[in-house]
Design an enzyme around this catalytic site. Structure first.
Site, PDB file in Angstrom:
ATOM      1  N   LYS A 220       1.552  -6.124  15.209  1.00 26.10           N
ATOM      2  CA  LYS A 220       2.375  -6.676  14.124  1.00 26.10           C
ATOM      3  C   LYS A 220       3.840  -6.223  14.271  1.00 26.10           C
ATOM      4  CE  LYS A 220       3.463  -6.001   9.435  1.00 26.10           C
ATOM      5  NZ  LYS A 220       3.414  -4.887   8.531  1.00 26.10           N
TER       6      LYS A 220
ATOM      7  N   ASP B 273       0.796  -9.939   8.036  1.00 23.18           N
ATOM      8  CA  ASP B 273       0.759  -8.824   7.095  1.00 23.18           C
ATOM      9  C   ASP B 273      -0.203  -9.200   5.971  1.00 23.18           C
ATOM     10  OD1 ASP B 273       2.061 -10.632   5.496  1.00 23.18           O
ATOM     11  OD2 ASP B 273       3.618  -9.253   4.836  1.00 23.18           O
TER      12      ASP B 273
END
Ligand code: SF4
Length: 226
Positions: free
Chosen positions: A132, A151
């Site tokens: 991420k 997320d």
């Protein structure tokens, strides 16, 4: 109000439907950008590491003093852990985060000549930088779309919109990469994160105000026109 039955996989992922979702998001959030304050790739990398389990607002309160004290990867690498811990304490998990950003400074300085690398393979060698983080930095700073940032907002809303049935960020990302054109990967995440903060919140989404409402059959809608 009960929402309509969920769509079958083929209908949910029909190119027209996905395009309509992307179009509505783009129109609703034309200026969506990363909310972490930063002036360069290094600052964005550190801010993203600090944002784990923490709000962007909180990170933005912490980073000015942190970057004043340790402005470069080299300076961060030479910082002591107690100094870093004190500066990042309010972001939570501060011992781990202090270790990560010190380690990131060391790897960026030692392995990459002081420059944040621009490939996902190299990014993943940096302490504290999982997929991420790598996607955030490569996408938001360098404009390189190698994946989709997943997320908590992107995960929740992608499931509500039936773009995925998976529950882990890794699998959700793979699903999104299959159904969303690569040129939209970076903007999609920014737009969905804005949508998740303002409208499609975790509990009690504001469906009556949602631009995607006609396209959404989520079981936990709070209002439905169809
Ligand atoms: S209609 Fe409701 S659940 Fe669906 S995307 Fe909009 S806010 Fe989220």
């Amino acid at each position: 109000m009960a929402a309509k039955a969920r769509l079958g996989k083929t209908a949910a992922l029909a190119p027209d439907r996905v395009a309509a979702i992307l179009d509505a998001l783009e129109k609703a959030y034309p200026k969506a950008v990363c909310a972490l304050n930063h002036r360069n790739a290094w600052e964005l990398l550190v801010a993203t590491i600090l944002s784990a389990q923490c709000t962007d607002v909180r990170v933005n309160l912490v980073t000015p003093a942190l970057f004043r004290a340790f402005p470069t990867p080299k300076a961060m690498a030479a910082a002591s852990l107690p100094e870093l811990e004190e500066l990042v304490r309010t972001t939570g998990f501060f011992r781990n985060k202090a270790k990560s950003i010190q380690g990131a400074g060391r790897v960026v300085t030692g392995a990459f000549g002081g420059e944040v690398p621009q490939t996902i393979e190299e990014m993943l060698r940096i302490p504290g930088a999982a997929r991420k983080t790598a996607n955030v930095v490569l996408g938001s700073w360098f404009g390189i779309a190698v994946g989709v940032v997943v997320d908590t907002h992107v995960l929740r809303i992608s499931r509500r919109l039936e773009l995925t049935k998976n529950t882990t960020p890794e699998k959700v990302e793979q699903d999104l990469m299959r159904v969303i054109p690569q040129k939209k990967w970076i903007d999609f995440s920014h737009e969905v994160i804005f949508h998740g903060r303002q409208i499609c919140i975790a509990r009690g989404p504001k469906c009556v105000d949602c631009t995607l409402e006609r396209l959404c059959n989520s079981a936990d809608k709070t209002w439905s026109s169809h």
